[in-house]
Write a protein that holds these residues in place. Structure first.
Motif, short mmCIF file in Angstrom:
data_model
loop_
_atom_site.label_atom_id
_atom_site.label_comp_id
_atom_site.label_asym_id
_atom_site.label_seq_id
_atom_site.Cartn_x
_atom_site.Cartn_y
_atom_site.Cartn_z
N THR A 59 48.57 20.89 55.33
CA THR A 59 49.91 21.31 55.74
C THR A 59 50.04 22.83 55.60
O THR A 59 50.52 23.50 56.51
N GLU A 99 60.45 24.92 68.93
CA GLU A 99 60.03 23.64 68.35
C GLU A 99 59.15 23.88 67.13
O GLU A 99 59.30 23.22 66.10
N LYS A 140 59.74 22.78 63.16
CA LYS A 140 58.76 21.99 62.40
C LYS A 140 58.31 22.73 61.14
O LYS A 140 58.04 22.11 60.12
N THR A 177 53.13 11.81 58.55
CA THR A 177 53.90 12.06 59.77
C THR A 177 54.18 13.55 59.94
O THR A 177 54.03 14.10 61.04
N HIS A 178 54.55 14.20 58.86
CA HIS A 178 54.86 15.64 58.90
C HIS A 178 53.64 16.46 59.30
O HIS A 178 53.72 17.33 60.18
N ARG A 184 51.04 15.51 60.96
CA ARG A 184 50.70 15.23 62.36
C ARG A 184 51.62 15.99 63.31
O ARG A 184 51.18 16.49 64.34
N ARG A 185 52.89 16.06 62.97
CA ARG A 185 53.83 16.83 63.81
C ARG A 185 53.43 18.30 63.85
O ARG A 185 53.47 18.94 64.89
N ARG A 216 50.34 18.64 66.15
CA ARG A 216 50.65 18.62 67.58
C ARG A 216 51.31 19.92 68.02
O ARG A 216 51.03 20.45 69.10
N SER A 217 52.18 20.45 67.17
CA SER A 217 52.85 21.71 67.51
C SER A 217 51.84 22.87 67.55
O SER A 217 51.91 23.72 68.44
N SER A 259 45.81 14.10 70.44
CA SER A 259 47.06 13.37 70.28
C SER A 259 47.02 12.00 70.93
O SER A 259 48.01 11.31 70.98
#
Length: 147
Positions: free
Chosen positions: A25, A62, A66, A80-81, A83-84, A87-88, A127
């Motif tokens: 992260t 975006e 995030k 989940t965080h 992965r978001r 993708r960003s 993704s």
């Protein structure tokens, strides 16, 4: 940057170990914080009605949202965080390449320089489902990338 994303998005399994998730992260956030001003600067030089500029600015908004978001309290919320964020970051990498014209080899992540021999390459998307197309160095054609 793309190699880091590959560690958190399918088809590779996302680590569920909390320490590894926190490390990834932080790394993803650092990458995003490096790219955001670069994309912003590249977009500033384009006309206001330029479609790639508009799309990049939307992706920047975006990405900032995030970056400001925090995962929930459940262990899966951290997955989940991350992965978001992944993708960003992929979207930011794509917008950076589109706006600047700088291309990277999909196999080794090193810049493709003018005059280098390259080959077209298509790989499954990080993704899920879609394909990512681009180019690879001639020397990378027979290499295996271990993640």
């Amino acid at each position: 940057m793309r190699a880091t994303v590959a560690r958190v998005l399918p088809p590779d399994a996302t680590p569920v170990d909390l320490t590894t998730l926190e490390t990834l992260t932080g790394l993803l956030c650092s990458h995003m914080e490096l790219l955001i001003p670069e994309i912003q600067q590249a977009a500033a030089g384009l006309p206001a009605d330029d479609v790639p500029r508009y799309c990049a600015l939307v992706a920047l908004r975006e990405a900032r949202m995030k970056l400001d978001a925090r995962p929930g309290l459940r262990p899966y919320d951290s997955v989940t965080h991350v992965r978001r964020l992944g993708r960003s970051l992929l979207a930011l990498c794509d917008h950076y390449e589109t706006l600047t014209g700088v291309r990277a080899c999909l196999a080794c992540d090193q810049p493709l320089k003018l005059g280098e021999t390259t080959h077209p390459f298509v790989q499954g998307s990080q993704s899920g489902g879609a394909a990512v197309s681009g180019r690879i160095h001639e020397r990378c054609g027979n290499t295996v990338r271990i993640r």
